[in-house]
Design an enzyme around this catalytic site. Structure first.
Site, short mmCIF file in Angstrom:
data_model
loop_
_atom_site.label_atom_id
_atom_site.label_comp_id
_atom_site.label_asym_id
_atom_site.label_seq_id
_atom_site.Cartn_x
_atom_site.Cartn_y
_atom_site.Cartn_z
CG ASP A 119 -5.85 20.81 47.57
OD1 ASP A 119 -6.66 21.57 48.15
OD2 ASP A 119 -4.71 20.57 48.02
CB SER A 177 -20.66 26.14 60.18
OG SER A 177 -20.64 25.78 61.53
CE1 TYR A 195 -15.52 23.56 59.87
CE2 TYR A 195 -16.95 24.41 61.60
CZ TYR A 195 -16.79 23.74 60.41
OH TYR A 195 -17.89 23.25 59.74
#
Ligand code: NAD
Length: 256
Positions: free
Chosen positions: A56, A135, A148
Site C-alpha cells: 500500500d 497526467s 485527482y
C-alpha cells in the site's frame, strides 16, 4: 548486467503493461500492488525474473520493507516507477471528503514515500531513474476531478523539484502525462472531459512512453513527457496562451 525495475500498482492497467514490456526487454521486474493475488498471477505468468508482493503506497514502512526485499532478490534497483493511483470523479461537494483525502494519500504521499524510500538504492546505481505517472490533468485544474487533478499537479511538482535536487546523485526524476487511457480507472468516470475528448490511448502506449523516458540517453531529456498528440498539443499551447484562454478552453472541453 540485468537491470532492475520496481513498479507500484502493477497488478493491472498501465502498471501491468509497463511490467510486461520491461520483462520482455530483459529486466528483473518488481510487481507490487494493494491487490496481491493479481500481482502474483502476473509475476507467475511472466516468469522467474518477476517478483510480486503486497504494497500500500500510502504506508512508508511497507515501502521500506518491500524495497529491501526486492533489492535482496534482484541485486539492486535501477528504475522506480511510481504508478499506483486512484481516481474519484463527479461534483466536488458530492464526493465524500474521505475519498478526497485518500486520493492525496495514495497519489501524492504514495509518490513521496516511494521516492524517499528508494533513494538509498537508486544512489548506488549509475544513471538511475524515477518515472512518475502524472497526467494531462496536471496541465490545467480539472472540474469533476479536482482532488485527482490536484494530486497530479503535486506529482508534477515533486518530479520537477527532485529532478533538480537529485542531479547531485546522477538520478533523473521524470514523469509521463497521458490523457485518458483505456483502463479500469476511467470506466464509469463522471467528467465532461472524457465525454468530449474520448479515450484514445491504450495501456501499452503509456508503457512505450515509460520505456522511452526511462532508457533515453539524450543529454537534454525533458522532465515532462506528455503522451499522445492531443496531450502534447495542450501541454505546449498552455505554456504560451494567456490564462483566460486556458480557462475558456477547459470550460469548453469539460462541458456536460
Ligand atoms: P488502474 O485502476 O487500472 O490501476 C491502478 C493500480 O494501482 C491497480 O492495480 C490498483 O490496485 C493499484 N493501487 C491503487 N491503490 C493502491 C495503493 N494504495 N497501493 C498500491 N497500489 C495501489 O489505473 P491505471 O489507469 O492503470 O493507472 C495507473 C496510473 O496511471 C495512475 O497513477 C493513474 O493516475 C495514471 N494515469 C491514468 C490515466 C487513465 O486515463 N487511465 C491517465 C493518466 C494517468
Amino acid at each position: 548486467m540485468t537491470k532492475r525495475i520496481f513498479i507500484s500498482g502493477a497488478a493491472q492497467g498501465i502498471g501491468a503493461a509497463i511490467a510486461r514490456l520491461f520483462y520482455q526487454k530483459g529486466y528483473r521486474v518488481g510487481i507490487y500492488d494493494i491487490h496481491q493475488t493479481k500481482a502474483h498471477t502476473l509475476a507467475n505468468e511472466l516468469g522467474e525474473n518477476a517478483k510480486a508482493g503486497h504494497l500500500d503506497v500510502s504506508d512508508y514502512q511497507q515501502w521500506q520493507t518491500v524495497l529491501q526485499d526486492f533489492v535482496n532478490w534482484a541485486g539492486g534497483l535501477d528504475i522506480l516507477v511510481n504508478n499506483a493511483g486512484i481516481l474519484y470523479s463527479g461534483d466536488f461537494e458530492a464526493t465524500d471528503i474521505d475519498h478526497h483525502h485518500r486520493t492525496i494519500d495514495v497519489n501524492v504521499k504514495g509518490v513521496l514515500n516511494g521516492c524517499h524510500a528508494a533513494l538509498p538504492y537508486l544512489k548506488q546505481q549509475a544513471h538511475a531513474r524515477i518515472i512518475n505517472l502524472s497526467s494531462a490533468s496536471a496541465i490545467y485544474g480539472q472540474p469533476d476531478l479536482v482532488s485527482y487533478s490536484s494530486s497530479k499537479f503535486a506529482v508534477r511538482g515533486i518530479t520537477e523539484g527532485l529532478d533538480i535536487e537529485w542531479a547531485k546523485y546522477g538520478i533523473r526524476v521524470l514523469d509521463v502525462m497521458p490523457l485518458f487511457v483505456n483502463t479500469d480507472m476511467v470506466s464509469n468516470m463522471d467528467a465532461g472531459t472524457i465525454k468530449n475528448m474520448g479515450v484514445h490511448l491504450q495501456a501499452g502506449d503509456v508503457a512505450q512512453a515509460v520505456w522511452q523516458t526511462a532508457t533515453s540517453q539524450w543529454p537534454l531529456l525533458a522532465t515532462h513527457h506528455p503522451v499522445g498528440f492531443s496531450t502534447r498539443l495542450m501541454f505546449h499551447l498552455s505554456q504560451f496562451s494567456p490564462q483566460c484562454v486556458n480557462r475558456w478552453a477547459n470550460i469548453f472541453l469539460s462541458r456536460k
